[in-house]
Design an enzyme around this catalytic site. Structure first.
Site, short mmCIF file in Angstrom:
data_model
loop_
_atom_site.label_atom_id
_atom_site.label_comp_id
_atom_site.label_asym_id
_atom_site.label_seq_id
_atom_site.Cartn_x
_atom_site.Cartn_y
_atom_site.Cartn_z
N ILE A 71 0.69 -5.96 9.34
CA ILE A 71 -0.40 -6.73 9.97
C ILE A 71 -1.59 -6.89 9.03
CG2 ILE A 71 -2.07 -6.77 11.86
CD1 ILE A 71 0.05 -5.27 13.57
N GLY A 72 -2.04 -5.80 8.45
CA GLY A 72 -3.19 -5.87 7.55
C GLY A 72 -2.92 -6.77 6.35
N MET A 73 -1.71 -6.68 5.84
CA MET A 73 -1.34 -7.51 4.68
C MET A 73 -1.36 -8.99 5.06
SD MET A 73 -0.93 -5.81 1.97
CE MET A 73 -0.22 -4.40 1.08
N THR A 128 2.44 -1.64 9.05
CA THR A 128 2.84 -2.60 10.09
C THR A 128 3.07 -4.01 9.55
OG1 THR A 128 0.55 -3.16 10.51
CG2 THR A 128 1.50 -1.39 11.87
N CYS A 157 3.00 -3.15 4.18
CA CYS A 157 2.13 -2.04 4.53
C CYS A 157 2.80 -1.36 5.73
CB CYS A 157 0.69 -2.48 4.79
SG CYS A 157 0.46 -3.60 6.18
N ARG A 206 8.82 -33.12 11.47
CA ARG A 206 7.71 -32.82 12.39
C ARG A 206 6.99 -31.53 12.00
NH1 ARG A 206 12.33 -31.09 14.71
NH2 ARG A 206 12.36 -29.13 15.91
N HIS A 207 7.71 -30.65 11.32
CA HIS A 207 7.09 -29.38 10.89
C HIS A 207 6.08 -29.61 9.77
CE1 HIS A 207 9.84 -27.40 13.52
NE2 HIS A 207 10.87 -27.99 12.92
N HIS A 212 10.26 -23.53 9.66
CA HIS A 212 9.25 -24.24 10.45
C HIS A 212 7.85 -24.15 9.86
CE1 HIS A 212 11.52 -24.58 14.55
NE2 HIS A 212 12.27 -24.95 13.52
N ASP A 227 0.87 -1.18 0.00
CA ASP A 227 0.00 0.00 0.00
C ASP A 227 0.91 1.24 0.00
OD1 ASP A 227 0.87 0.30 2.62
OD2 ASP A 227 -1.13 0.26 3.52
N HIS A 228 0.31 2.40 0.22
CA HIS A 228 1.08 3.65 0.18
C HIS A 228 2.20 3.66 1.22
CE1 HIS A 228 -2.40 3.89 2.82
NE2 HIS A 228 -1.71 4.72 3.58
C1 RB5 Z 1 -2.31 2.55 6.48
O1 RB5 Z 1 -2.35 3.75 7.16
C2 RB5 Z 1 -2.06 1.40 7.46
O2 RB5 Z 1 -3.21 1.12 8.17
C3 RB5 Z 1 -1.56 0.19 6.72
O3 RB5 Z 1 -0.42 0.51 6.01
C4 RB5 Z 1 -1.21 -1.03 7.55
O4 RB5 Z 1 -0.35 -0.71 8.59
C5 RB5 Z 1 -2.34 -1.88 7.97
O5 RB5 Z 1 -2.19 -2.94 8.59
#
Ligand code: RB5
Length: 159
Positions: free
Chosen positions: A76-78, A74, A72, A139-140, A105, A15-16
């Site tokens: 996390i979203g990806m 963090t 992205c 095992r993995h 693993h 993303d951006h």
């Molecule tokens: C965008 O502001 C932010 O939410 C995104 O890049 C990411 O961190 C989401 O998990």
């Protein structure tokens, strides 16, 4: 010229927030002779990360790419989005050790990185480790099989 024989094809997206990191990873991968499928985004203009995670994850699940790399803010979203696609095991790695373990693993086939978490100069080392580490099996494999079974089974209590 690097030997690109047997190199996995890599689908990459961001993303951006991950755009600049994506561009620097792409430059590194191209220099190593990898074939790259860049699904975007192409600027720092605000976009929605699930649109890019989905495209990369679907390419990996369909065998159009063997490895996916997503960035992205963090990561996390990806990773959450990519893991919704059956057949995808996306790992959020924030250093070389977690990138190594994700392959050894977990047989992860998608790497997610938080571009606002990991210093840009460390991202190449993370990508290199992920690409150069083999799954250990043994095992993995049994554990990964249990993850994969969730792609096929109806989970009790859900509609
Ligand atoms: C965008 O502001 C932010 O939410 C995104 O890049 C990411 O961190 C989401 O998990």
């Amino acid at each position: 010229m690097p030997d690109s024989t047997n190199r996995p094809k890599i689908a990459i997206g961001a993303d951006h927030a991950g755009f600049h990191t994506k561009e620097s990873i792409k430059k590194f991968l191209a220099g190593q002779g990898y074939e790259i499928d860049d699904v975007g985004t192409a600027s720092e203009e605000s976009v929605d990360y699930p649109d890019y995670a989905r495209q990369v994850a679907e390419r990996v699940a369909a065998g159009r790419a063997q490895v996916g790399i997503l960035m992205c803010g963090t990561g996390i979203g990806m990773s959450i989005t990519a893991n919704k696609v059956p057949g995808v095991r996306a790992a959020l790695a924030h250093d070389v050790m977690t990138a190594h373990m994700a392959r050894e693993h977990n047989d992860a086939n998608v790497l997610a990185i938080g571009a606002r978490v990991v210093p840009e100069e460390q991202t190449i080392a993370i990508v290199r480790e992920f690409l150069n580490t083999a799954f250990a099996g043994g095992r993995h494999q049994r554990r990964v099989d249990k993850i994969n079974s969730l792609d096929k089974e109806k989970v009790p209590g859900t509609s």
